[in-house]
Structure formats: structure tokens, C-alpha cells
Design a protein around this motif. Sequence first.
Motif, short mmCIF file in Angstrom:
data_model
loop_
_atom_site.label_atom_id
_atom_site.label_comp_id
_atom_site.label_asym_id
_atom_site.label_seq_id
_atom_site.Cartn_x
_atom_site.Cartn_y
_atom_site.Cartn_z
N ASP A 1 37.98 -4.05 -4.11
CA ASP A 1 38.10 -2.30 -3.89
C ASP A 1 37.58 -1.38 -3.67
N GLY A 2 36.42 -2.96 -3.38
CA GLY A 2 34.69 -2.17 -3.01
C GLY A 2 33.77 -3.11 -4.72
N LEU A 3 33.31 -1.46 -5.15
CA LEU A 3 31.80 -1.66 -6.36
C LEU A 3 31.69 -1.27 -7.38
N ILE A 4 31.87 -1.26 -8.32
CA ILE A 4 31.35 -0.68 -9.04
C ILE A 4 29.36 -0.55 -10.18
N GLY A 5 29.14 -0.20 -11.15
CA GLY A 5 28.45 -0.91 -11.74
C GLY A 5 27.44 -0.44 -12.89
N GLY A 6 27.04 -0.96 -13.05
CA GLY A 6 25.59 -0.46 -14.25
C GLY A 6 24.72 -0.80 -14.86
N PRO A 7 23.94 -0.47 -15.58
CA PRO A 7 22.32 -1.55 -16.34
C PRO A 7 22.99 -2.84 -16.92
N PRO A 8 22.58 -4.00 -16.66
CA PRO A 8 22.73 -5.27 -17.46
C PRO A 8 22.66 -5.23 -18.69
N ARG A 9 21.92 -4.47 -18.83
CA ARG A 9 22.16 -4.10 -20.63
C ARG A 9 23.51 -3.42 -21.14
N VAL A 10 24.24 -2.80 -20.85
CA VAL A 10 25.89 -2.89 -21.01
C VAL A 10 26.84 -3.94 -21.10
N TYR A 11 26.46 -4.90 -20.25
CA TYR A 11 27.41 -6.43 -19.61
C TYR A 11 27.08 -6.96 -20.35
N ALA A 12 25.56 -7.35 -21.18
CA ALA A 12 24.92 -8.27 -22.59
C ALA A 12 24.16 -7.83 -23.39
N SER A 13 25.12 -7.23 -24.04
CA SER A 13 24.83 -6.45 -25.19
C SER A 13 23.72 -7.14 -26.48
N ASP A 14 23.84 -8.53 -26.38
CA ASP A 14 23.34 -8.89 -27.73
C ASP A 14 22.21 -9.59 -27.08
#
Length: 320
Positions: free
Chosen positions: A52-65
Motif C-alpha cells: 500500500d506504499g510507504l509511511i515513516g517518521g523520526p527513528p526515535r519514535v520507533y526506538a523510544s528507549d
Amino acid sequence: MLTAASAAAGLVLPTGAALGQAAPTASPPIKSGNAGHYHFRIGDISATVLSDGLIGGPPRVYASDAPESELQDVLRQAFLPADRLTLNLNTLLIETNGRRILLEAGAGQTMGPQGGRIFANLAAIGLQPDDIDIVVVSHTHPDHVGNLRAPDGGRAFRRAIVFAPRADWDFFVRNDPDLSYMPVPQDFRRDFAAAIKRSVEPVTNGIELYEPGAEIVPGLVTLPAFGHTPGMANFLVQSGNDQLLLTADLAYHPIVNIDRPWLPGPDRDKDAALASRRRIFDMAATDRLLVLGFHYPFPGLGRMLRTDASYAWVPINWQF
């Protein structure tokens, strides 16, 4: 729909003639883009990953600790940009017992302009939305339900019975959810909640709510995977001796949530999500299951290995 302001917050990806030969009189058309569908089999079941394509954001959002210096080093070693983590949207179409079943509806453009490719990819394999009999979503975040709503406000999959986990429906749809746990700006949380309600509005009448652990149809079982959301499920598809495990949002990207054990920021209950992740990843590694990750690099298929520190993600070899 999420606003341009939310995208600006950084959470959405905006994403000659050969020597000695005469030059051609006209240039041939150049095709853009790559294949967004991938066929394989699970025993007697025909399966197709549909992007369905792509999304994304700052790496910190997905690796919070993650320690910042270590996170940046891991991204650099993986040849990934330091400021944005791209996530794929891998839905799965299975065809079994005369029915076409779509696992995850995809985002549409609820989380950025690079989503909504599933309909073109369906057409590329000779199908239309009306050919889908059943849609099952693992949870009701916008990137999993966005395509349930057509551009005209109606049902995108007009013939399909839609299944969603009851606890998610109660939390996100029947109430005003408290999203204060999400590590994103307040306007993003507001638009995120609104996008869920807008996306599922066309299917509210007739929605089938399930408890994780239920069998949707023979060969398709839901597995409890609570923590990311109140009711998130994983899917186990089985035919004969073949199995495929779909892990939804247990992990966002293998680099930060499998090869490293960092916690996704959008998990509502991080302890419960971690317990689900370990339990299901252990099962996948022990049973050497084929795994499909919703957000992993397309086509998202591979296997899980245990390591001393965590797990390792091993993508499958491409099949033609």
C-alpha cells in the motif's frame, strides 16, 4: 485525514545511443516505479503481498528507549538516514476455499501521500476491490484501516465482510481515546484519532468484532498480541504443513525492533507489548515459521532467529 501540520512535524514521509549506432528518432516510454505485489504459496493457499506504499517518521519514535548515539550508529551501519525511518505497508491477500481474504486494509493517505497504492496493485494482478470477500484488520490504527473508506466516503471494499478486534473498536471507535502515551505532538494525536473514526465510518454497520484467538475461516487463526493497542492480534495462516505468521505492529523495522530490542514509542502498554513480542518471536524462531512483517522492507517476508542479545531478522530469497 492527517493534516499538513502533522506531516510537517516530521512523522509522515512527504517520503544516449550506443557507440556506432544511429540515435532513435523517438525515445521509448520510461516506466516509473517497481512491482508492488509478490506471489507465493502457503500449502494449497495462494498468497500475494500487496504494497500500500510507504509511511515513516523520526527513528526515535520507533526506538523510544535507544541511546541516541547507539541509535545513530545502528542507522549509519545499516545505510539508513539518521532523521527518518521509512516503513512499508505490506498487506496480504490470500485465496482459499473460493474466497479472497485481505489481511490489513492499509493506510490510504491517512498518514501521508505515499500510501494508498493497494488498489493499483490489486489491478496489476487482475483484481478490483469488489473481488475481495473478507477484510481482517489486526488493529484499528489508521495505517491498517485507512483504505476501508473510498474517496467518495463509501465502502472501498463494497462486498467484503470486515473483521476488527473488539477491544480496539471499543477503545478507538466507540470512545474518545486517550493517546497521551504516543510520543508525538498533540495535533498529530488529535488527527490520528479522527482518522480512525473517519476511516471505519463506512463499515460501522455490519462490522464483525472478534476476540484474538478466534478462527476467522478455516486456516486463518488470530493470535493475541496485546500491548501495542488494547486488542491487537497477529494472524497465523496454515495449509497442510505450511504456516505463515503475520506480526502486525509487534515491530516496526527489523533494524531497531528485532536486531535491536528497542521499544516502539506508539505501544500503548510497553510492558504488555514487550511480553507479546517475546512470546510470538520465540514461537516464530522455535517453529522456524515464515513471517510477514507489516512494516518491514517489501515484501516483508523472512524468518526470525534467536541471538544472545535479542533476535535476528533473515529476509527470504526472492522467488520468481
